[in-house]
Structure formats: C-alpha cells, structure tokens
Design a protein around this motif. Structure first.
Motif, PDB file in Angstrom:
ATOM      1  N   THR A  67      35.893  25.625  56.281  1.00 37.99           N
ATOM      2  CA  THR A  67      34.570  26.247  56.370  1.00 37.99           C
ATOM      3  C   THR A  67      34.579  27.726  55.996  1.00 37.99           C
ATOM      4  N   MET A  68      35.744  28.286  55.779  1.00 35.57           N
ATOM      5  CA  MET A  68      35.823  29.717  55.478  1.00 35.57           C
ATOM      6  C   MET A  68      36.277  29.964  54.046  1.00 35.57           C
ATOM      7  N   LYS A  69      35.815  31.037  53.499  1.00 35.48           N
ATOM      8  CA  LYS A  69      36.234  31.421  52.155  1.00 35.48           C
ATOM      9  C   LYS A  69      36.150  32.933  52.041  1.00 35.48           C
ATOM     10  N   PHE A  70      37.289  33.531  51.720  1.00 33.28           N
ATOM     11  CA  PHE A  70      37.343  34.967  51.487  1.00 33.28           C
ATOM     12  C   PHE A  70      37.422  35.202  49.984  1.00 33.28           C
ATOM     13  N   PRO A  71      36.646  36.139  49.457  1.00 33.72           N
ATOM     14  CA  PRO A  71      36.697  36.397  48.012  1.00 33.72           C
ATOM     15  C   PRO A  71      38.089  36.839  47.568  1.00 33.72           C
ATOM     16  N   ASN A  72      38.555  36.257  46.475  1.00 30.10           N
ATOM     17  CA  ASN A  72      39.839  36.597  45.845  1.00 30.10           C
ATOM     18  C   ASN A  72      41.059  36.289  46.720  1.00 30.10           C
ATOM     19  N   VAL A  73      40.899  35.406  47.698  1.00 31.47           N
ATOM     20  CA  VAL A  73      42.020  35.027  48.561  1.00 31.47           C
ATOM     21  C   VAL A  73      42.196  33.509  48.458  1.00 31.47           C
ATOM     22  N   PRO A  74      43.367  33.046  48.006  1.00 22.99           N
ATOM     23  CA  PRO A  74      43.593  31.596  47.926  1.00 22.99           C
ATOM     24  C   PRO A  74      43.503  30.942  49.303  1.00 22.99           C
ATOM     25  N   SER A  75      42.928  29.745  49.355  1.00 21.97           N
ATOM     26  CA  SER A  75      42.743  29.068  50.648  1.00 21.97           C
ATOM     27  C   SER A  75      44.084  28.789  51.325  1.00 21.97           C
ATOM     28  N   THR A  76      45.137  28.550  50.531  1.00 17.60           N
ATOM     29  CA  THR A  76      46.448  28.299  51.148  1.00 17.60           C
ATOM     30  C   THR A  76      46.951  29.542  51.881  1.00 17.60           C
ATOM     31  N   SER A  77      46.659  30.714  51.361  1.00 11.42           N
ATOM     32  CA  SER A  77      47.065  31.947  52.035  1.00 11.42           C
ATOM     33  C   SER A  77      46.325  32.106  53.359  1.00 11.42           C
ATOM     34  N   GLU A  78      45.023  31.786  53.348  1.00 12.03           N
ATOM     35  CA  GLU A  78      44.237  31.853  54.579  1.00 12.03           C
ATOM     36  C   GLU A  78      44.835  30.920  55.634  1.00 12.03           C
ATOM     37  N   LYS A  79      45.142  29.686  55.199  1.00 13.18           N
ATOM     38  CA  LYS A  79      45.671  28.684  56.128  1.00 13.18           C
ATOM     39  C   LYS A  79      47.046  29.090  56.650  1.00 13.18           C
ATOM     40  N   ALA A  90      53.989  25.044  67.330  1.00  8.31           N
ATOM     41  CA  ALA A  90      54.323  25.323  65.930  1.00  8.31           C
ATOM     42  C   ALA A  90      54.973  26.694  65.811  1.00  8.31           C
ATOM     43  N   GLN A  91      54.479  27.655  66.574  1.00  7.77           N
ATOM     44  CA  GLN A  91      55.090  28.982  66.537  1.00  7.77           C
ATOM     45  C   GLN A  91      56.553  28.891  66.917  1.00  7.77           C
ATOM     46  N   PHE A  92      56.838  28.157  67.984  1.00  6.66           N
ATOM     47  CA  PHE A  92      58.224  28.021  68.423  1.00  6.66           C
ATOM     48  C   PHE A  92      59.066  27.307  67.375  1.00  6.66           C
ATOM     49  N   GLY A  93      58.535  26.217  66.836  1.00  4.20           N
ATOM     50  CA  GLY A  93      59.275  25.445  65.843  1.00  4.20           C
ATOM     51  C   GLY A  93      59.543  26.234  64.578  1.00  4.20           C
ATOM     52  N   LEU A  94      58.579  27.014  64.147  1.00  4.23           N
ATOM     53  CA  LEU A  94      58.750  27.784  62.912  1.00  4.23           C
ATOM     54  C   LEU A  94      59.651  28.990  63.122  1.00  4.23           C
ATOM     55  N   ARG A  95      59.719  29.487  64.332  1.00  5.48           N
ATOM     56  CA  ARG A  95      60.647  30.584  64.602  1.00  5.48           C
ATOM     57  C   ARG A  95      62.089  30.125  64.476  1.00  5.48           C
ATOM     58  N   ASN A  96      62.316  28.837  64.694  1.00  5.57           N
ATOM     59  CA  ASN A  96      63.672  28.309  64.615  1.00  5.57           C
ATOM     60  C   ASN A  96      64.101  27.994  63.189  1.00  5.57           C
ATOM     61  N   GLU A  97      63.189  28.112  62.242  1.00  2.00           N
ATOM     62  CA  GLU A  97      63.530  27.851  60.848  1.00  2.00           C
ATOM     63  C   GLU A  97      64.375  28.992  60.307  1.00  2.00           C
ATOM     64  N   PRO A  98      65.381  28.675  59.495  1.00  2.00           N
ATOM     65  CA  PRO A  98      66.149  29.759  58.876  1.00  2.00           C
ATOM     66  C   PRO A  98      65.254  30.578  57.948  1.00  2.00           C
ATOM     67  N   SER A  99      65.446  31.872  57.945  1.00  2.00           N
ATOM     68  CA  SER A  99      64.588  32.725  57.128  1.00  2.00           C
ATOM     69  C   SER A  99      64.775  32.452  55.641  1.00  2.00           C
ATOM     70  N   SER A 100      65.862  31.798  55.269  1.00  5.12           N
ATOM     71  CA  SER A 100      66.060  31.476  53.858  1.00  5.12           C
ATOM     72  C   SER A 100      65.173  30.301  53.420  1.00  5.12           C
ATOM     73  N   ASP A 101      64.687  29.486  54.380  1.00  5.32           N
ATOM     74  CA  ASP A 101      63.805  28.362  54.065  1.00  5.32           C
ATOM     75  C   ASP A 101      62.355  28.821  54.154  1.00  5.32           C
ATOM     76  N   ARG A 102      61.844  29.369  53.085  1.00  4.34           N
ATOM     77  CA  ARG A 102      60.472  29.856  53.068  1.00  4.34           C
ATOM     78  C   ARG A 102      59.515  28.670  53.041  1.00  4.34           C
ATOM     79  N   ILE A 103      58.437  28.773  53.803  1.00  5.54           N
ATOM     80  CA  ILE A 103      57.556  27.639  54.012  1.00  5.54           C
ATOM     81  C   ILE A 103      56.205  27.880  53.349  1.00  5.54           C
ATOM     82  N   ASN A 104      55.735  26.862  52.579  1.00  2.63           N
ATOM     83  CA  ASN A 104      54.366  26.899  52.077  1.00  2.63           C
ATOM     84  C   ASN A 104      53.532  26.004  52.983  1.00  2.63           C
ATOM     85  N   MET A 105      52.241  25.838  52.703  1.00  2.00           N
ATOM     86  CA  MET A 105      51.362  25.102  53.608  1.00  2.00           C
ATOM     87  C   MET A 105      51.737  23.627  53.691  1.00  2.00           C
ATOM     88  N   MET A 106      52.114  23.001  52.583  1.00  2.00           N
ATOM     89  CA  MET A 106      52.474  21.581  52.617  1.00  2.00           C
ATOM     90  C   MET A 106      53.730  21.363  53.461  1.00  2.00           C
TER      91      MET A 106
END
Length: 171
Positions: A67-79, A90-106
């Motif tokens: 429902t949201m849209k920011f001008p010039n900002v990709p929706s994946t970045s917003e998400k 999710a915060q806890f789980g993602l904190r345990n990810e190695p920093s070398s494994d960069r995560i996109n939305m998918m």
C-alpha cells in the motif's frame, strides 16, 4: 610472524563481523521511514511461537507494504528496511546470519519461512490433511471450514484440488 600488539590491544573485543545481514541497496532519494509506518508493521508482530503462522505473517507484511510507495525508491528497498520491524523472531534469526551472506528480500522471506516452518511441520500438516474426517458433532460447514484452515496452514501442501475433494468426502 610476530604479533606486535600491546596487551591492551589483545584484550579488546573484536569489532569486525557486526554488519547487518540485510543490505539495503543505495537509495538515491529523500527516504525516511515514518514512525506511523513502523507502528503499522509492528501491529501484528511475529514472535516465532508454535501456534503462529509464518505464511500469514508474510501475507500481512506484503499487504501492508504493497500500500505504500515512495518516489524513486524501489519497493524491495522499502520492504528490506521494514521487515526487521515486523518480527522480533526475524530480527534474532537475521542477527545470527554471517555478515558475508548478504540478504535480499526473496532470501529474507525464504530464510524466515524455513526457520519457522521446518519440513517436519509440513509433514505433520500433510498427514493431518490426509487423515481428515468430519467429527460426529460437526456440521458440514464447520468441517469444511476446519478442512480449509488445515489447507491454509500449509499453503505448499502439494495436493491437487481433486485430491483435496477426495480427502474431504472420503467415507
């Protein structure tokens, strides 16, 4: 090779490896998450309890963020900016990810679902769907609702529509 660090330097805690696992692509626009939007996403926060449905959480998150849209900002970045606010688990789980494994939305959604909906849970729900029977004191409509609740609880059950009907109407 000799280590020439002083004792004070050797006793300091390392500062490497604390980068966020979620990497937001560079945004070339004036972009700021408002408190109201963060509160909206936090309204139905996911904690990772057994009775919580991670698929329902992802559906709710997608509904809110679509429902949201920011001008010039990709929706994946917003998400990607908002997802850590939607779930303490999710915060806890993602904190345990190695920093070398960069995560996109998918991959973020995939890791979230895999963490909170393991294959054993899928197997248990598929077995429950297969063994479904109408209860003696249950009306047809109540049984149908209960059956559909089971199907919704495991959206990747893999049963064809014909198999679902056969399972529901079996004697």
């Amino acid at each position: 090779m000799a280590d020439n660090r002083t004792m004070a330097q050797l006793l300091q805690a390392p500062t490497e490896g604390y980068e966020d696992a979620i990497v937001i692509p560079e945004i070339n626009a004036n972009f700021e998450l408002k408190h109201g939007l963060i509160n909206l996403v936090q309204n139905k926060q996911f904690f990772g309890h057994d009775k919580e449905d991670p698929h329902a959480h992802i559906r709710y998150f997608n509904k809110i963020t679509s429902t949201m849209k920011f001008p010039n900002v990709p929706s994946t970045s917003e998400k990607l900016c908002l997802f850590p606010f939607s779930s303490r688990a999710a915060q806890f789980g993602l904190r345990n990810e190695p920093s070398s494994d960069r995560i996109n939305m998918m991959t973020c959604k995939s890791k979230f679902i895999n963490k909170f909906f393991p294959p054993s849970k899928t197997t248990n729900l598929r077995n429950e769907i297969t063994r479904f029977q109408q209860r003696f004191d249950e009306t047809f409509y109540e049984a149908w609702d209960r059956f559909n609740d089971l199907l919704r609880a495991c959206p990747h059950h893999g049963f064809s529509e014909l198999h679902q009907l056969d399972t529901f109407y079996k004697p």
